[in-house]
Design a protein around this motif. Structure first.
Motif, short mmCIF file in Angstrom:
data_model
loop_
_atom_site.label_atom_id
_atom_site.label_comp_id
_atom_site.label_asym_id
_atom_site.label_seq_id
_atom_site.Cartn_x
_atom_site.Cartn_y
_atom_site.Cartn_z
N LEU A 94 0.68 -1.25 -0.08
CA LEU A 94 0.07 0.05 0.00
C LEU A 94 0.91 1.41 -0.01
CD1 LEU A 94 -2.84 1.14 0.20
CD2 LEU A 94 -2.77 1.06 2.61
N GLU A 95 1.66 1.35 0.71
CA GLU A 95 2.53 2.62 0.99
C GLU A 95 3.48 2.74 -0.25
OE1 GLU A 95 4.03 6.13 2.06
OE2 GLU A 95 2.55 4.90 3.26
N ASP A 108 -3.96 13.04 -5.44
CA ASP A 108 -3.03 13.50 -4.14
C ASP A 108 -3.28 12.20 -3.28
OD1 ASP A 108 -1.77 15.51 -2.71
OD2 ASP A 108 -3.16 15.05 -1.41
N ARG A 109 -2.06 12.25 -2.44
CA ARG A 109 -1.84 11.17 -1.39
C ARG A 109 -3.31 10.96 -0.61
NH1 ARG A 109 2.42 8.56 0.80
NH2 ARG A 109 2.03 7.47 2.96
N GLU A 110 -3.93 12.25 -0.25
CA GLU A 110 -5.05 11.88 0.68
C GLU A 110 -6.07 11.36 0.00
OE1 GLU A 110 -6.36 15.82 2.03
OE2 GLU A 110 -4.28 16.38 2.80
N ASP A 111 -6.31 11.14 -1.33
CA ASP A 111 -7.16 10.51 -2.03
C ASP A 111 -7.16 9.00 -1.83
OD1 ASP A 111 -8.31 12.97 -3.29
OD2 ASP A 111 -6.84 12.77 -4.73
N PHE A 112 -5.66 8.51 -1.94
CA PHE A 112 -5.60 7.19 -1.74
C PHE A 112 -5.87 6.73 -0.16
CE2 PHE A 112 -3.31 8.38 -5.27
CZ PHE A 112 -3.50 7.04 -6.19
N ALA A 146 -3.41 -4.69 -1.56
CA ALA A 146 -2.36 -4.90 -0.47
C ALA A 146 -2.57 -5.45 0.73
CB ALA A 146 -2.19 -3.47 -0.05
N ALA A 147 -4.02 -5.82 0.88
CA ALA A 147 -4.36 -6.66 2.03
C ALA A 147 -4.78 -8.06 1.63
CB ALA A 147 -5.74 -6.02 2.51
N ALA A 148 -4.18 -8.24 0.19
CA ALA A 148 -4.47 -9.82 -0.19
C ALA A 148 -5.86 -10.36 -0.10
CB ALA A 148 -3.29 -10.86 0.75
N MET A 149 -6.72 -9.54 -0.29
CA MET A 149 -8.35 -9.96 -0.39
C MET A 149 -8.36 -11.10 -1.54
SD MET A 149 -11.62 -7.52 -1.43
CE MET A 149 -13.17 -8.19 -1.45
N PRO A 150 -9.05 -11.88 -1.14
CA PRO A 150 -9.17 -13.03 -2.04
C PRO A 150 -9.55 -12.64 -3.41
CG PRO A 150 -10.31 -13.81 -0.06
CD PRO A 150 -9.83 -12.27 0.08
N PHE A 151 -9.10 -13.20 -4.44
CA PHE A 151 -9.31 -12.67 -5.79
C PHE A 151 -10.51 -12.95 -6.37
CE2 PHE A 151 -9.00 -13.48 -10.48
CZ PHE A 151 -8.38 -12.00 -10.85
N ALA A 152 -11.20 -14.14 -6.09
CA ALA A 152 -12.47 -14.36 -6.56
C ALA A 152 -13.62 -13.51 -5.72
CB ALA A 152 -12.96 -15.97 -6.23
N THR A 153 -13.31 -13.09 -4.45
CA THR A 153 -14.21 -12.19 -3.90
C THR A 153 -14.26 -10.73 -4.54
OG1 THR A 153 -13.88 -13.49 -1.82
CG2 THR A 153 -14.92 -11.31 -1.77
#
Length: 227
Positions: A94-95, A108-112, A146-153
């Protein structure tokens, strides 16, 4: 038939400014051009989908585009753009991703950070509902990767949310397609809205980056003093 009823040479005649240019580009590039626009808008918003998709629906009503293909390509484009950001977040973290992407214009960074905070608070549901929120819609995929959310989900929620958003905007343009004069007025309003939105975005970006630069300089100064 269109020419006889309205006296217009083409469905895009009478549409002026950035909206007219977008409509003519869509008419020329066709359904796959709509998909290209939504892909680009998902990654680096050039012209928002609130402009592109109603115009695509309008052109579909006039017979220039296929309605179902417009829906399919726009949703595919949105998904591919989201997939790129998901991959970037998973690959760089993420960073690092935020640091790299925040160098792009009008971002801008704040958007992310706002999108990342939305993801932390709402979890996987943010992938679906985030597609319906301007400002979050384009960036929510980054923290998901970045959080490794399951790809299918991720895929299921992205397609569902993007499909709902795209279908609503395309349907709006399709319904308005029966009212040529209303479309002309709509295009004028959208021109003003787009110009105003771009101006506000630039001003906010300059203000935020100026404040951050001052904060960084102040922090660097205090660090030197403490030494």
């Amino acid at each position: 038939m269109w020419t006889i009823l309205t006296g217009a040479a083409s469905p895009t005649e009478g549409l002026t400014g950035i909206v007219g240019s977008a409509a003519r580009a869509i008419d020329t590039l066709g359904e796959w051009g709509v998909g290209g626009f939504t892909l680009a808008e998902t990654v680096v918003p050039p012209i928002p989908s609130e402009v592109i998709l109603p115009l695509a629906g309008y052109l579909a009503k006039q017979g220039s585009l296929n309605l179902f293909l417009v829906f399919a390509t726009s949703t595919l484009g949105a998904y591919l753009g989201a997939l790129f950001l998901y991959w970037l977040g998973a690959k760089l973290g993420l960073e690092r991703s935020i640091r790299w992407l925040s160098k792009l214009p009008l971002v801008d960074r704040e958007d992310f950070e706002h999108a990342a905070g939305w993801f932390r608070r709402h979890g996987r549901s943010s992938i679906f509902f985030g597609r319906l929120l301007p400002g979050v819609r384009s960036l929510i995929s980054l923290p998901a990767g970045a959080a490794a959310m399951p790809f299918a989900t991720f895929t299921l929620f992205t397609l569902a949310g993007s499909g709902l958003w795209n279908g609503a905007l395309i349907g709006l343009g399709y319904l308005l397609g029966t009212q040529y004069r209303l479309i002309e007025e709509y295009s004028r309003f959208l021109n003003y809205a787009v110009y105003a939105g771009l101006a506000i975005a630039v001003v906010l970006l300059v203000v935020r980056r100026t404040r951050r630069a001052k904060t960084d300089r102040a922090g660097a100064g205090s660090s030197k003093t403490s030494r």
